[in-house]
Design a protein around this motif. Structure first.
Motif, PDB file in Angstrom:
ATOM      1  N   PRO A   1       6.196   4.080   2.974  1.00  0.00           N
ATOM      2  CA  PRO A   1       7.116   3.747   1.871  1.00  0.00           C
ATOM      3  C   PRO A   1       7.233   2.254   1.610  1.00  0.00           C
ATOM      4  CG  PRO A   1       8.059   5.478   3.221  1.00  0.00           C
ATOM      5  CD  PRO A   1       6.853   4.976   3.964  1.00  0.00           C
ATOM      6  N   ALA A   2       7.215   1.448   2.674  1.00  0.00           N
ATOM      7  CA  ALA A   2       7.303  -0.002   2.488  1.00  0.00           C
ATOM      8  C   ALA A   2       6.086  -0.539   1.752  1.00  0.00           C
ATOM      9  CB  ALA A   2       7.455  -0.694   3.840  1.00  0.00           C
ATOM     10  N   ASN A   3       4.925   0.046   1.994  1.00  0.00           N
ATOM     11  CA  ASN A   3       3.709  -0.398   1.299  1.00  0.00           C
ATOM     12  C   ASN A   3       3.801  -0.138  -0.206  1.00  0.00           C
ATOM     13  OD1 ASN A   3       2.468  -1.215   3.720  1.00  0.00           O
ATOM     14  ND2 ASN A   3       1.701   0.848   4.105  1.00  0.00           N
ATOM     15  N   TYR A   4       4.310   1.034  -0.560  1.00  0.00           N
ATOM     16  CA  TYR A   4       4.459   1.340  -1.986  1.00  0.00           C
ATOM     17  C   TYR A   4       5.601   0.543  -2.609  1.00  0.00           C
ATOM     18  CZ  TYR A   4       0.921   4.962  -1.926  1.00  0.00           C
ATOM     19  OH  TYR A   4      -0.285   5.629  -1.841  1.00  0.00           O
ATOM     20  N   ALA A   5       6.662   0.294  -1.827  1.00  0.00           N
ATOM     21  CA  ALA A   5       7.766  -0.521  -2.344  1.00  0.00           C
ATOM     22  C   ALA A   5       7.285  -1.919  -2.709  1.00  0.00           C
ATOM     23  CB  ALA A   5       8.889  -0.588  -1.312  1.00  0.00           C
ATOM     24  N   ARG A   6       6.358  -2.456  -1.912  1.00  0.00           N
ATOM     25  CA  ARG A   6       5.811  -3.788  -2.209  1.00  0.00           C
ATOM     26  C   ARG A   6       5.204  -3.817  -3.609  1.00  0.00           C
ATOM     27  NH1 ARG A   6       0.642  -5.077  -2.064  1.00  0.00           N
ATOM     28  NH2 ARG A   6       0.101  -3.385  -0.629  1.00  0.00           N
TER      29      ARG A   6
END
Length: 307
Positions: free
Chosen positions: A51-56
């Motif tokens: 999720p953090a990768n897509y949030a970036r």
């Protein structure tokens, strides 16, 4: 590149406190008029991973993002630990929508959801009946119930295997009163170097992400308690995908993903507007962190859908 530093927030789902990260849109990004996207993690995963990768990518494009740990997992509340409950997971998505409606920076008419892996089943399921979700996207989607019945790779499992898992689930539930220890299910070996030589390539793909520095996180234990299987066994994420229409559905998979068949099946059950987007050369786990092409597609999708 890391996403914008998130705010630690929380919301409640069925009486449990859900630990979440709220990412604000980058200051130099396009104005998306308060559009927000809920990003839901895979089975046995946590908010700090995919999720953090897509949030970036999405915050750099101007979207507010909310990622959280499922109940019974990560930093969220819930006992017994390491339980996977599809219906709780779906409820959390709906409660996340409710939470976002309380944020002054969020336009309640512009809320979407992105589900990754097992949440690629939970996100469409939630969208089918929660009309506040205006657009639904998935990456490397899997239906936890279909996986219990048919396997991760198509028809790699069967009901005889499921019956054995249901017996373990029954033993697990009995342990609440008998005190007899029941072994937790380890989805992957603890260390990548411990993988047996005949380990299936599809699971080696997952281990290469979760059990190496590439994606390892100490709170993502890759374990699950046996009683999860009697909750997952008859769950069907995509049966009513037609109910998402006229809101749009985008499902992203990879040409090398062992789970590509899930997205194909899910899109076939949906009505327009719908799209299956296949990224050349990527496996299932590649879609956890090789997010540039998928991210570009998501930005275009939510940019058109959340206006």
């Amino acid at each position: 590149m890391l996403p914008t530093e998130p705010e630690n927030v929380s919301f409640t789902a069925r009486g449990l406190k859900i630990a979440a990260h709220l990412y604000q849109a980058s200051s130099d990004a396009p104005n998306r008029n308060g559009a927000a996207i809920i990003i839901c993690h895979p089975w046995t995963s946590i908010k700090e991973q995919s999720p953090a990768n897509y949030a970036r990518v999405l915050t750099q494009a101007g979207f507010i993002c909310l990622a959280y740990d499922a109940a019974y997992q990560g930093e969220s509340e819930g006992e017994p630990r390491n339980l996977e409950d599809p219906y709780q997971r779906v409820e959390e998505i709906k409660c996340a929508v409710t939470y976002l409606t309380t944020r002054k920076e969020v336009n309640r008419e512009n809320i979407g959801v992105l589900g990754i892996c097992a949440s690629g089943g939970y996100a469409p399921f939630a969208t089918q009946t929660d009309l506040r979700i205006k657009a639904c996207a998935t990456a490397a989607a899997v239906c936890a119930g279909t996986m219990a019945r048919r396997g991760y790779e198509q028809d790699s499992s069967n009901l005889d295997i499921l019956h054995a898992q249901l017996q373990n689930a029954a033993n697990d539930r009995d342990s609440d009163v008998t005190g007899k220890k029941v072994d937790i299910v380890h989805m992957l070996p603890e260390k990548y170097e411990d993988l047996p030589t005949d380990f299936p390539e599809s699971f080696r793909d997952l281990a290469h992400y979760y059990r190496t520095p590439r994606g390892y996180h100490p709170r993502a234990t890759n374990t699950c308690i046996p009683r999860s299987w009697d909750i997952m066994a008859n769950f069907d994420a995509f049966a009513f995908n037609s109910m998402i229409s006229p809101r749009p559905l985008l499902m992203i998979t990879g040409t090398k993903a062992a789970t590509k068949w899930y997205s194909e099946d899910a899109v076939a059950k949906a009505k327009e507007p719908k799209e299956l987007f296949v990224v050349e050369g990527l496996t299932h786990a590649d879609l956890y962190d090789k997010v540039d092409e998928a991210g570009t597609k998501l930005v275009a999708f939510f940019g058109k859908s959340l206006v």
